[in-house]
Write an enzyme that holds these catalytic residues in place. Structure first.
Site, PDB file in Angstrom:
ATOM      1  N   GLY A  35      24.774  89.032 -22.954  1.00 40.14           N
ATOM      2  CA  GLY A  35      23.433  89.600 -22.835  1.00 40.14           C
ATOM      3  C   GLY A  35      23.274  90.844 -23.673  1.00 40.14           C
ATOM      4  O   GLY A  35      24.142  91.172 -24.481  1.00 40.14           O
ATOM      5  N   ASN A  36      22.160  91.511 -23.507  1.00 39.91           N
ATOM      6  CA  ASN A  36      21.932  92.769 -24.220  1.00 39.91           C
ATOM      7  C   ASN A  36      21.221  93.757 -23.308  1.00 39.91           C
ATOM      8  O   ASN A  36      20.879  93.425 -22.183  1.00 39.91           O
ATOM      9  CB  ASN A  36      21.163  92.509 -25.523  1.00 39.91           C
ATOM     10  CG  ASN A  36      19.783  91.952 -25.273  1.00 39.91           C
ATOM     11  OD1 ASN A  36      18.903  92.617 -24.728  1.00 39.91           O
ATOM     12  ND2 ASN A  36      19.591  90.685 -25.647  1.00 39.91           N
ATOM     13  N   ARG A  37      21.008  94.960 -23.800  1.00 37.29           N
ATOM     14  CA  ARG A  37      20.524  96.042 -22.941  1.00 37.29           C
ATOM     15  C   ARG A  37      19.013  96.124 -22.794  1.00 37.29           C
ATOM     16  O   ARG A  37      18.506  97.073 -22.204  1.00 37.29           O
ATOM     17  CB  ARG A  37      21.022  97.388 -23.482  1.00 37.29           C
ATOM     18  CG  ARG A  37      22.509  97.568 -23.398  1.00 37.29           C
ATOM     19  CD  ARG A  37      22.867  98.973 -23.856  1.00 37.29           C
ATOM     20  NE  ARG A  37      24.298  99.149 -24.007  1.00 37.29           N
ATOM     21  CZ  ARG A  37      25.109  99.413 -23.004  1.00 37.29           C
ATOM     22  NH1 ARG A  37      24.643  99.531 -21.778  1.00 37.29           N
ATOM     23  NH2 ARG A  37      26.397  99.567 -23.228  1.00 37.29           N
TER      24      ARG A  37
END
Ligand code: CTP
Ligand code: CA
Length: 236
Positions: free
Chosen positions: A33-35
């Protein structure tokens, strides 16, 4: 500008906003995932609804937004299907989602264990797994490709950039706008302590048909959203 009984400047318009970071599953308990928090995309959806638009929000972040048609998604492929379905027959598509460029090449239906029996001798194999990745489709590029005649939607992209040896944040933004072929690109500078999950944002709004950029912020994501809709409303 805000919708009341007399309406706002997006009354009668249908808009689609994508938001949040996609999650690309590795196994039933893990994902890449990412932020991205989804806050800017959600603020864009709320601002459009306040200005009178009918809004579909395709998002990977939890959203309970009255008056907005929320389509929850997780992966880039799900987001792609939902955006294309919603984008048929709309006036504006805003791709604020942080779509993963890659996803794991395969999904393990059972949880990946940290050690497993080596096939040859049955001895425990503690070697680290290597995760192969494949490219996800570029949804923004697909929207641009599918664009037809005069009633095509206005297409808005977002770009989180850091300056580097190859250019400044804005130079990267201009190059990306040219490469992507969308009508508007909202560029924001990211870094260790900038933007992710914050309530404020600083952006430059670039238009394909103009050399001038509109600088906004630091300002709340609501204020940034209204600045984006001001630019888009001028293109409708
Ligand atoms: N985007 C998309 N589909 C992807 C990747 C990105 O629709 N698979 C959209 C994003 O929602 C955003 C825009 O493209 O509106 C720019 O995303 P960005 O990650 O900045 O661009 P990339 O072309 O992926 O370039 P980079 O190598 O800088 O990540
Ligand atoms: Ca990317």
């Amino acid at each position: 500008r805000v919708a009341d009984a007399s309406g706002g400047d997006l009354v009668g318009r249908r808009v689609v906003v994508s938001a949040g970071g996609t999650r690309e599953p590795l196994d039933p308990v893990r994902f890449l995932g990412n932020r991205s928090s989804g806050k800017q995309g959600h603020a864009l959806a709320v601002a459009a609804a306040q200005r009178g638009a009918r809004v579909t929000l395709v998002t990977s972040a939890p959203a309970d937004l009255p008056g907005i048609d929320v389509v929850p998604v997780e992966t880039a492929l799900q987001l792609r299907d939902a955006v294309h379905a919603a984008a048929a027959d709309c006036d504006v598509v805003v791709m604020a989602a942080a779509v993963a460029d890659f996803r794991p090449a395969s999904y393990a239906p059972a949880k990946i264990k940290k050690s497993h029996d080596a096939p040859a001798d049955g001895a425990p194999d503690d070697s680290a797994p290597v995760i192969a990745l494949v490219r996800n489709p570029d949804i923004l590029a697909e929207l641009v490709e599918r664009r037809g005649g005069a009633d095509s939607p206005v297409i808005v992209g977002f770009a989180a950039e850091t300056g580097d040896g190859d250019g400044s944040v804005l130079e990267h933004g201009r190059a990306k706008l040219a490469r992507k072929g969308c009508d508007v690109l909202v560029v924001n500078e990211v870094g260790e302590d900038k933007t992710f999950g914050a309530d404020d944002n600083t952006v430059t709004i670039l238009r394909r048909d103009s050399d001038e950029g509109v600088e906004v912020g630091p300002a709340s994501k609501a204020v940034v959203s209204d600045a984006v809709w001001d630019v888009v409303a001028g293109l409708l």
